[in-house]
Design a protein around this motif. Sequence first.
Motif, PDB file in Angstrom:
ATOM      1  N   GLU A   5      -0.305   5.185 -12.073  1.00  0.00           N
ATOM      2  CA  GLU A   5      -1.570   4.752 -11.752  1.00  0.00           C
ATOM      3  C   GLU A   5      -1.236   3.474 -10.765  1.00  0.00           C
ATOM      4  O   GLU A   5      -2.088   3.319  -9.824  1.00  0.00           O
ATOM      5  N   ARG A   6      -0.523   2.683 -11.133  1.00  0.00           N
ATOM      6  CA  ARG A   6      -0.079   1.393 -10.720  1.00  0.00           C
ATOM      7  C   ARG A   6       0.396   1.577  -9.050  1.00  0.00           C
ATOM      8  O   ARG A   6      -0.134   0.901  -8.095  1.00  0.00           O
ATOM      9  N   LYS A   7       1.385   2.534  -9.057  1.00  0.00           N
ATOM     10  CA  LYS A   7       1.829   2.795  -7.640  1.00  0.00           C
ATOM     11  C   LYS A   7       0.724   3.403  -6.735  1.00  0.00           C
ATOM     12  O   LYS A   7       0.450   3.078  -5.419  1.00  0.00           O
ATOM     13  N   ALA A   8      -0.355   4.372  -7.384  1.00  0.00           N
ATOM     14  CA  ALA A   8      -1.543   4.931  -6.533  1.00  0.00           C
ATOM     15  C   ALA A   8      -2.420   3.843  -6.096  1.00  0.00           C
ATOM     16  O   ALA A   8      -2.707   3.866  -5.118  1.00  0.00           O
ATOM     17  N   LEU A   9      -2.519   2.767  -6.852  1.00  0.00           N
ATOM     18  CA  LEU A   9      -3.403   1.668  -6.688  1.00  0.00           C
ATOM     19  C   LEU A   9      -2.832   0.942  -5.623  1.00  0.00           C
ATOM     20  O   LEU A   9      -3.358   0.434  -4.789  1.00  0.00           O
ATOM     21  N   ILE A  10      -1.418   0.816  -5.676  1.00  0.00           N
ATOM     22  CA  ILE A  10      -0.746  -0.020  -4.568  1.00  0.00           C
ATOM     23  C   ILE A  10      -1.091   0.541  -3.213  1.00  0.00           C
ATOM     24  O   ILE A  10      -1.274  -0.256  -2.227  1.00  0.00           O
ATOM     25  N   LEU A  11      -0.731   1.598  -3.140  1.00  0.00           N
ATOM     26  CA  LEU A  11      -0.817   2.722  -2.052  1.00  0.00           C
ATOM     27  C   LEU A  11      -2.341   2.457  -1.356  1.00  0.00           C
ATOM     28  O   LEU A  11      -2.421   2.428  -0.289  1.00  0.00           O
ATOM     29  N   GLU A  12      -3.295   2.590  -2.460  1.00  0.00           N
ATOM     30  CA  GLU A  12      -4.537   2.794  -1.630  1.00  0.00           C
ATOM     31  C   GLU A  12      -5.059   1.177  -1.401  1.00  0.00           C
ATOM     32  O   GLU A  12      -5.647   1.038  -0.244  1.00  0.00           O
ATOM     33  N   VAL A  13      -4.586   0.181  -1.815  1.00  0.00           N
ATOM     34  CA  VAL A  13      -4.801  -1.312  -1.477  1.00  0.00           C
ATOM     35  C   VAL A  13      -3.926  -1.230   0.040  1.00  0.00           C
ATOM     36  O   VAL A  13      -4.717  -1.815   0.986  1.00  0.00           O
ATOM     37  N   LEU A  14      -2.921  -0.620   0.132  1.00  0.00           N
ATOM     38  CA  LEU A  14      -2.237  -0.652   1.408  1.00  0.00           C
ATOM     39  C   LEU A  14      -2.798   0.108   2.346  1.00  0.00           C
ATOM     40  O   LEU A  14      -3.049  -0.431   3.442  1.00  0.00           O
ATOM     41  N   GLY A  47      10.277   5.256   0.743  1.00  0.00           N
ATOM     42  CA  GLY A  47       9.838   5.360   2.124  1.00  0.00           C
ATOM     43  C   GLY A  47       8.308   5.331   2.245  1.00  0.00           C
ATOM     44  O   GLY A  47       7.654   5.337   3.345  1.00  0.00           O
ATOM     45  N   LEU A  48       7.587   4.858   1.299  1.00  0.00           N
ATOM     46  CA  LEU A  48       6.128   4.699   1.611  1.00  0.00           C
ATOM     47  C   LEU A  48       5.682   3.524   1.879  1.00  0.00           C
ATOM     48  O   LEU A  48       4.388   3.367   2.155  1.00  0.00           O
ATOM     49  N   LEU A  49       6.345   2.405   1.856  1.00  0.00           N
ATOM     50  CA  LEU A  49       5.964   1.148   2.548  1.00  0.00           C
ATOM     51  C   LEU A  49       7.157   0.054   2.893  1.00  0.00           C
ATOM     52  O   LEU A  49       8.051   0.572   2.405  1.00  0.00           O
TER      53      LEU A  49
END
Length: 251
Positions: A5-14, A47-49
Amino acid sequence: MLTSERKALILEVLRRDGRVIAKAVSQELQLSEDTIRRDLRDLAGEGLLQRVHGGALPASPAMADLAARREVSPEGKVAIGRAAARLVRPGQVVLLDGGTTALQLARHLAHGLEATIVTHSPTVALELANHPGIAVELIGGRLFRHSMVAVGAAAAEAIARIRADLFFLGVTGIHPELGLTTGDAEEAAIKRALSRQAAETIVLASREKLGAASPFQIAPLSEASAMVVEADVPDETVEPYRKAGVTLIRS
């Protein structure tokens, strides 16, 4: 909150903001910065950020292998290549980088144009082999397969003996603060050498590279004379580059 969930939120912020600031995310989630930095490390490994000091930026799709890069923004690269090709004037000596957009530039040079193209890309040289008015100078060295270009000491020595009017630079990331970046240190050094030998450096800037970052800096944004971008890239996306003094050429 679960790690996923944290990682999904980080990617959404990005996706929403174009960058992640670790401190801000840690405060929002009431978690330690170490936890967020660990998540950023994991996402970077996938490789996502691209991690940067204090947080992360989007990773460029142009970091993928050559076959995959051919499928990224193909129409945009054709348009950029066509627009960049129109910038070449008769009699000029032009340094042309490797990569998929540079190949499109080579394909769209006017049939009657007489000029000299110097390249460290065998693929670009082959594309120009049958152009009647183009003299092709091929720089040799060790083949860097990711981009199909020559790198190393032999390439650097040959480049140092050239004086060119223009250098068309391919990158994997372009960011107003982090500048022009790519994924390999040795390739970045060769690109810097090419830029030093040209009166003007023009960046071939397809949309997926704007706002993205890669691990190795080629040069600060101030080293670019101009950027060729797609016609439909929103003004707000390119405004930071215009404010930095870079001339924007719409394709």
